[in-house]
Design a protein around this motif. Structure first.
Motif, mmCIF file in Angstrom:
data_model
loop_
_atom_site.group_PDB
_atom_site.id
_atom_site.type_symbol
_atom_site.label_atom_id
_atom_site.label_comp_id
_atom_site.label_asym_id
_atom_site.label_seq_id
_atom_site.Cartn_x
_atom_site.Cartn_y
_atom_site.Cartn_z
ATOM 1 N N TRP A 44 152.184 16.144 -19.942
ATOM 2 C CA TRP A 44 151.508 17.383 -20.238
ATOM 3 C C TRP A 44 151.234 18.207 -18.844
ATOM 4 C CZ3 TRP A 44 150.277 21.118 -23.484
ATOM 5 C CH2 TRP A 44 149.159 21.979 -23.167
ATOM 6 N N ARG A 45 151.561 19.199 -19.099
ATOM 7 C CA ARG A 45 151.347 20.404 -17.851
ATOM 8 C C ARG A 45 150.999 21.515 -18.393
ATOM 9 N NH1 ARG A 45 155.560 20.817 -13.564
ATOM 10 N NH2 ARG A 45 154.535 19.082 -12.736
ATOM 11 N N CYS A 46 149.980 21.960 -18.000
ATOM 12 C CA CYS A 46 149.387 23.380 -18.383
ATOM 13 C C CYS A 46 150.072 24.273 -17.297
ATOM 14 C CB CYS A 46 147.935 23.646 -17.978
ATOM 15 S SG CYS A 46 147.161 25.113 -18.684
ATOM 16 N N LYS A 47 150.429 25.520 -18.016
ATOM 17 C CA LYS A 47 151.294 26.552 -17.314
ATOM 18 C C LYS A 47 150.161 27.703 -16.847
ATOM 19 C CE LYS A 47 155.501 24.943 -17.102
ATOM 20 N NZ LYS A 47 156.002 24.573 -16.129
ATOM 21 N N ASN A 48 149.105 27.694 -17.274
ATOM 22 C CA ASN A 48 147.881 28.699 -17.157
ATOM 23 C C ASN A 48 146.616 28.127 -16.627
ATOM 24 O OD1 ASN A 48 147.006 31.202 -16.799
ATOM 25 N ND2 ASN A 48 146.608 31.576 -19.137
ATOM 26 N N ILE A 49 146.364 27.713 -15.498
ATOM 27 C CA ILE A 49 145.385 26.971 -15.074
ATOM 28 C C ILE A 49 144.348 28.060 -14.277
ATOM 29 C CG2 ILE A 49 144.393 25.230 -13.558
ATOM 30 C CD1 ILE A 49 146.746 23.573 -13.887
ATOM 31 N N ASP A 50 143.329 28.275 -14.840
ATOM 32 C CA ASP A 50 142.444 29.377 -14.128
ATOM 33 C C ASP A 50 142.253 28.806 -12.661
ATOM 34 O OD1 ASP A 50 140.295 27.795 -14.544
ATOM 35 O OD2 ASP A 50 139.195 29.085 -15.763
ATOM 36 N N LEU A 51 141.337 29.605 -11.993
ATOM 37 C CA LEU A 51 140.751 29.443 -10.474
ATOM 38 C C LEU A 51 139.739 28.244 -10.451
ATOM 39 C CD1 LEU A 51 140.170 32.821 -8.876
ATOM 40 C CD2 LEU A 51 142.235 31.412 -8.532
ATOM 41 N N CYS A 52 139.385 27.782 -11.545
ATOM 42 C CA CYS A 52 138.452 26.674 -11.583
ATOM 43 C C CYS A 52 138.894 25.458 -11.992
ATOM 44 C CB CYS A 52 137.248 26.914 -12.737
ATOM 45 S SG CYS A 52 136.120 28.396 -12.374
ATOM 46 N N GLY A 53 140.318 25.527 -12.206
ATOM 47 C CA GLY A 53 140.971 24.345 -12.547
ATOM 48 C C GLY A 53 141.167 23.959 -14.072
ATOM 49 N N VAL A 54 140.795 24.887 -15.069
ATOM 50 C CA VAL A 54 140.711 24.805 -16.396
ATOM 51 C C VAL A 54 141.964 25.686 -17.127
ATOM 52 C CG1 VAL A 54 139.335 25.418 -18.668
ATOM 53 C CG2 VAL A 54 138.079 24.818 -16.406
ATOM 54 N N CYS A 55 142.432 24.530 -17.868
ATOM 55 C CA CYS A 55 143.814 24.994 -18.515
ATOM 56 C C CYS A 55 143.439 26.182 -19.806
ATOM 57 C CB CYS A 55 144.386 23.850 -19.424
ATOM 58 S SG CYS A 55 145.944 24.346 -20.108
#
Length: 186
Positions: A44-55
């Motif tokens: 699994w790889r999230c393509k949209n991780i925010d600045l806090c590291g949350v998918c």
């Protein structure tokens, strides 16, 4: 649904499916797009991780700070220390003065003033992922490289972090991103 079809037998080991959640080696799909169920052993790889590291997050789960260029950084607490989640990519000292750039390798070695460069001297291609590289003159400059209340970590800061993460033999592994897109494991 396959998003790319393989062009040869050697590519059959890689398939690209659209899933809407996952963790580690398990993918989940509850979106109704035909990929129902759970696939074990996939990565699994999230393509949209925010600045806090949350998918697929909205930057609301951590403190966000910014530099004078408007670049934003998520703040993470590890032990009793606060660290920026992203690498620094400012082009200005904290007083607003520009930091010089554009030097070739031989010029860089002889500099006596602060400067920054991108990885492999190609800042536009790598800055979002890796930030900028700064010479020691920039770090020592009284105009301050980091934002108000922040500084470049010193040796003691790194020692405290490494100790908190379990020592020199395992701390580096704990700090690496999952996967090998940005580092070579060999």
């Amino acid at each position: 649904n396959l998003t790319d079809r393989p062009s040869s037998i050697s590519e059959l080991s890689n398939a690209y499916y659209k899933f809407n959640s996952g963790e580690g080696g398990v993918l989940y799909d509850h979106s109704g797009n035909g990929n129902h169920g759970v696939i074990y052993g996939a990565q699994w790889r999230c393509k949209n991780i925010d600045l806090c590291g949350v998918c697929n997050g909205d930057n609301s789960t951590c403190t966000i700070i910014s530099d004078l260029d408007g670049n934003e950084y998520g703040v993470i607490e590890i032990g009793n220390q606060k660290w920026m989640r992203q690498n620094l990519k400012t082009t200005q000292y904290n007083n607003g003065d520009d930091i010089t750039t554009g030097y070739n390798s031989s010029e860089w070695e002889g500099l006596t003033q602060g400067a920054y460069a991108g990885c492999d001297n190609s800042p536009n291609e790598t800055v979002d992922q890796y930030g900028y590289l700064y010479n020691w003159h920039t770090v020592e400059d009284s105009r301050n490289l980091c934002m108000e209340g922040w500084r470049v970590p010193n040796s003691n800061d790194w020692e405290v972090l490494v100790t908190y993460l379990g020592g020199g033999n395992i701390a580096g592994g704990k700090m690496k991103e999952i996967g090998t897109e940005y580092w070579n494991p060999t």
